[in-house]
Design a protein around this motif. Structure first.
Motif, PDB file in Angstrom:
ATOM      1  N   SER A 193      52.190 -19.110  -6.005  1.00 42.02           N
ATOM      2  CA  SER A 193      51.817 -18.942  -4.600  1.00 42.02           C
ATOM      3  C   SER A 193      50.337 -19.230  -4.406  1.00 42.02           C
ATOM      4  O   SER A 193      49.493 -18.526  -4.967  1.00 42.02           O
ATOM      5  CB  SER A 193      52.118 -17.515  -4.137  1.00 42.02           C
ATOM      6  OG  SER A 193      51.504 -17.251  -2.887  1.00 42.02           O
ATOM      7  N   PRO A 194      49.990 -20.260  -3.632  1.00 39.57           N
ATOM      8  CA  PRO A 194      48.577 -20.499  -3.321  1.00 39.57           C
ATOM      9  C   PRO A 194      47.920 -19.280  -2.660  1.00 39.57           C
ATOM     10  O   PRO A 194      46.777 -18.939  -2.975  1.00 39.57           O
ATOM     11  CB  PRO A 194      48.632 -21.696  -2.359  1.00 39.57           C
ATOM     12  CG  PRO A 194      49.879 -22.420  -2.747  1.00 39.57           C
ATOM     13  CD  PRO A 194      50.853 -21.333  -3.105  1.00 39.57           C
ATOM     14  N   ARG A 195      48.649 -18.631  -1.765  1.00 44.35           N
ATOM     15  CA  ARG A 195      48.094 -17.456  -1.091  1.00 44.35           C
ATOM     16  C   ARG A 195      47.749 -16.370  -2.102  1.00 44.35           C
ATOM     17  O   ARG A 195      46.658 -15.786  -2.067  1.00 44.35           O
ATOM     18  CB  ARG A 195      49.092 -16.924  -0.068  1.00 44.35           C
ATOM     19  CG  ARG A 195      48.596 -15.694   0.696  1.00 44.35           C
ATOM     20  CD  ARG A 195      49.643 -15.173   1.654  1.00 44.35           C
ATOM     21  NE  ARG A 195      50.825 -14.687   0.931  1.00 44.35           N
ATOM     22  CZ  ARG A 195      51.870 -14.123   1.514  1.00 44.35           C
ATOM     23  NH1 ARG A 195      51.887 -13.997   2.834  1.00 44.35           N
ATOM     24  NH2 ARG A 195      52.883 -13.704   0.808  1.00 44.35           N
ATOM     25  N   ALA A 196      48.669 -16.084  -3.015  1.00 45.46           N
ATOM     26  CA  ALA A 196      48.429 -15.042  -4.015  1.00 45.46           C
ATOM     27  C   ALA A 196      47.291 -15.424  -4.954  1.00 45.46           C
ATOM     28  O   ALA A 196      46.545 -14.557  -5.425  1.00 45.46           O
ATOM     29  CB  ALA A 196      49.708 -14.785  -4.804  1.00 45.46           C
ATOM     30  N   THR A 197      47.138 -16.715  -5.204  1.00 43.98           N
ATOM     31  CA  THR A 197      46.060 -17.192  -6.074  1.00 43.98           C
ATOM     32  C   THR A 197      44.702 -16.855  -5.465  1.00 43.98           C
ATOM     33  O   THR A 197      43.801 -16.346  -6.142  1.00 43.98           O
ATOM     34  CB  THR A 197      46.185 -18.711  -6.289  1.00 43.98           C
ATOM     35  OG1 THR A 197      47.449 -18.993  -6.884  1.00 43.98           O
ATOM     36  CG2 THR A 197      45.087 -19.225  -7.197  1.00 43.98           C
ATOM     37  N   ILE A 198      44.556 -17.119  -4.179  1.00 44.89           N
ATOM     38  CA  ILE A 198      43.307 -16.793  -3.487  1.00 44.89           C
ATOM     39  C   ILE A 198      43.123 -15.286  -3.376  1.00 44.89           C
ATOM     40  O   ILE A 198      42.012 -14.761  -3.528  1.00 44.89           O
ATOM     41  CB  ILE A 198      43.278 -17.460  -2.097  1.00 44.89           C
ATOM     42  CG1 ILE A 198      43.052 -18.962  -2.227  1.00 44.89           C
ATOM     43  CG2 ILE A 198      42.186 -16.843  -1.216  1.00 44.89           C
ATOM     44  CD1 ILE A 198      43.029 -19.714  -0.922  1.00 44.89           C
ATOM     45  N   GLU A 199      44.205 -14.577  -3.141  1.00 48.14           N
ATOM     46  CA  GLU A 199      44.118 -13.123  -2.949  1.00 48.14           C
ATOM     47  C   GLU A 199      43.580 -12.414  -4.179  1.00 48.14           C
ATOM     48  O   GLU A 199      42.907 -11.392  -4.070  1.00 48.14           O
ATOM     49  CB  GLU A 199      45.486 -12.558  -2.569  1.00 48.14           C
ATOM     50  CG  GLU A 199      45.860 -12.833  -1.111  1.00 48.14           C
ATOM     51  CD  GLU A 199      47.229 -12.282  -0.746  1.00 48.14           C
ATOM     52  OE1 GLU A 199      47.972 -11.882  -1.676  1.00 48.14           O
ATOM     53  OE2 GLU A 199      47.541 -12.255   0.451  1.00 48.14           O
ATOM     54  N   ARG A 200      43.876 -12.949  -5.373  1.00 50.92           N
ATOM     55  CA  ARG A 200      43.342 -12.340  -6.589  1.00 50.92           C
ATOM     56  C   ARG A 200      41.824 -12.300  -6.563  1.00 50.92           C
ATOM     57  O   ARG A 200      41.196 -11.325  -6.973  1.00 50.92           O
ATOM     58  CB  ARG A 200      43.820 -13.115  -7.822  1.00 50.92           C
ATOM     59  CG  ARG A 200      45.282 -12.935  -8.174  1.00 50.92           C
ATOM     60  CD  ARG A 200      45.581 -13.564  -9.537  1.00 50.92           C
ATOM     61  NE  ARG A 200      46.975 -13.413  -9.893  1.00 50.92           N
ATOM     62  CZ  ARG A 200      47.911 -14.322  -9.678  1.00 50.92           C
ATOM     63  NH1 ARG A 200      47.580 -15.465  -9.080  1.00 50.92           N
ATOM     64  NH2 ARG A 200      49.162 -14.113 -10.039  1.00 50.92           N
ATOM     65  N   VAL A 201      41.236 -13.395  -6.090  1.00 55.77           N
ATOM     66  CA  VAL A 201      39.775 -13.474  -6.061  1.00 55.77           C
ATOM     67  C   VAL A 201      39.222 -12.671  -4.882  1.00 55.77           C
ATOM     68  O   VAL A 201      38.207 -11.987  -5.007  1.00 55.77           O
ATOM     69  CB  VAL A 201      39.325 -14.943  -5.992  1.00 55.77           C
ATOM     70  CG1 VAL A 201      37.804 -15.041  -5.954  1.00 55.77           C
ATOM     71  CG2 VAL A 201      39.865 -15.714  -7.195  1.00 55.77           C
ATOM     72  N   LEU A 202      39.892 -12.751  -3.735  1.00 60.20           N
ATOM     73  CA  LEU A 202      39.454 -11.969  -2.578  1.00 60.20           C
ATOM     74  C   LEU A 202      39.468 -10.477  -2.882  1.00 60.20           C
ATOM     75  O   LEU A 202      38.642  -9.712  -2.363  1.00 60.20           O
ATOM     76  CB  LEU A 202      40.354 -12.258  -1.373  1.00 60.20           C
ATOM     77  CG  LEU A 202      40.201 -13.639  -0.706  1.00 60.20           C
ATOM     78  CD1 LEU A 202      41.286 -13.837   0.343  1.00 60.20           C
ATOM     79  CD2 LEU A 202      38.822 -13.768  -0.066  1.00 60.20           C
ATOM     80  N   ALA A 203      40.379 -10.068  -3.756  1.00 61.15           N
ATOM     81  CA  ALA A 203      40.490  -8.657  -4.115  1.00 61.15           C
ATOM     82  C   ALA A 203      39.522  -8.271  -5.227  1.00 61.15           C
ATOM     83  O   ALA A 203      39.539  -7.120  -5.697  1.00 61.15           O
ATOM     84  CB  ALA A 203      41.916  -8.339  -4.543  1.00 61.15           C
ATOM     85  N   GLY A 204      38.684  -9.224  -5.649  1.00 62.89           N
ATOM     86  CA  GLY A 204      37.687  -8.916  -6.667  1.00 62.89           C
ATOM     87  C   GLY A 204      38.224  -8.947  -8.083  1.00 62.89           C
ATOM     88  O   GLY A 204      37.660  -8.306  -8.981  1.00 62.89           O
TER      89      GLY A 204
END
Length: 375
Positions: free
Chosen positions: A35-46
């Motif tokens: 999931s591209p969304r989940a990939t970005i969310e990992r970084v957004l979540a620190g």
């Protein structure tokens, strides 16, 4: 570059969590765990370390299909490439295809090596060592060796390109000192190697006296047009893709008739990256008797060839390739034309796997035009 800066530069901070990227992604359709969304969310979540150590970092095709749907303008492929640079800095790399032979070749080309890159030139072609037009061949001579088992002769693209340019009165420079454009190194996170190849190529071209560089490979063209100026600064010459040049002078090619039905596959780097959709189609439609039928997914919505950067060439890639080939088959065409040597290799490989199940041929656009000129 810190991940905070990567998020800012790629507009990932503006992600609305809508999931359109994931719903669009060709990888997700074959592998629902990606999931591209989940990939970005990992970084957004620190939690960037979770991304760096996850194989999903290397799954993205950087095809830009997600960017055509994102309401926030997030540049997900740029996010992925920047994250791979960070990963490589920690010693993490993707799973390379073909025993990493392409990565080894690109690494060797950063060194002072002597190459025989112009052995494909025949006596019937007009080429030069110095001149205003430089034809950047790319890795076609190496593809001939590596993919010989597929029956794909990639240097035919180079020969046909020179024939087409000669027909327009252009005698291009070809050089043994040319290197790989480095695009795949950058996609693999090797920014240092990419910079070195860029510097060597620009020096070689400048020393030839060229004012214009012509490309038959979309990835090379995109590297020079988008990535080289960003990494090493403004280029001292013009860059143009072959289809742009030929479309401007199509009346001078003397194309003869071909009674065939074909469809056209848009390469990602030529289409979504450079916006070149109509020029290849104009060239195809200029051939008398030829019928062009579009696949349901075409132009900006066209499906990728399934792999890039010579990484992760497995079942997911094959699934995407077979889907695209079936879309081509559904048009009733006997040939699928593309303007990318890598797309041709990948689709031919997939066709070899399925046998006669999908009765369609894959041909480079230069080959189609050369056949037409012979009629």
């Amino acid at each position: 570059m810190a991940f905070e800066e990567i998020l800012r530069q790629t507009r990932s901070l503006l992600c609305l969590d809508c999931g359109k990227c994931t719903g669009t992604c060709p990888v997700t359709r074959v592998d629902p765990t990606y999931s591209p969304r989940a990939t970005i969310e990992r970084v957004l979540a620190g939690r960037p370390e979770e991304l760096i150590n996850n194989d999903h970092l290397w799954a993205c095709l950087t095809c830009r299909l997600c960017t055509t749907r994102c309401p926030s303008g997030v540049d997900y492929p740029a996010f992925v490439v920047a994250a791979r640079v960070q990963a490589r800095g920690t010693g993490v790399e993707g799973t390379y295809a073909h025993n990493a032979v392409m990565q080894e070749l690109m690494g060797l080309m950063t060194l002072p090596v002597k190459q025989n890159r112009t052995g494909w030139v025949s006596g019937q072609m007009r080429t030069a060592a110095q001149g205003e037009d430089f034809y950047f061949v790319g890795c076609l001579p190496y593809f001939d060796v590596i993919f010989a088992d597929l029956g794909v002769v990639s240097t035919e693209v180079a020969r046909n390109t020179v024939r087409l340019l000669n027909r327009l009165g252009i005698t291009p420079v070809v050089s043994d000192d040319e290197r790989c454009c480095g695009s795949d190194l950058l996609l693999n996170g090797d920014e240092v190697g990419f910079r070195r190849l860029a510097e060597l190529n620009v020096r070689t071209i400048a020393e030839s006296g060229a004012k214009r560089v012509i490309f038959s490979c979309p990835e090379c063209y995109n590297a020079f047009r988008n990535d080289y100026p960003r990494v090493i600064g403004p280029l001292p010459f013009e860059v143009v893709h072959l289809t742009e040049l030929l479309a401007e002078h199509v009346g001078e090619l003397g194309l003869g008739g071909l009674e065939e039905t074909v469809t056209y596959h848009d390469p990602c780097r030529l289409g979504r990256y450079q916006g070149i959709y109509e020029e290849p189609r104009a060239l195809i439609q200029a051939i008398p008797g030829l019928e062009l039928v579009e696949m349901r997914k075409n132009r900006a919505q066209g499906l990728c060839c399934g792999t890039t950067g010579w990484v992760n060439c497995g079942q997911c890639a094959k699934g995407i390739q077979i889907t695209r080939l079936r879309q081509a088959q559904a048009t009733g065409a006997t040939r699928m034309i593309t303007a990318c040597p890598k797309c041709r290799i990948h689709f031919t490989c997939a066709l070899n796997d399925v046998g006669e199940e999908i009765p369609i041929e894959v041909e480079d656009l230069t080959g189609l035009l050369a056949r037409s000129m012979e009629e």
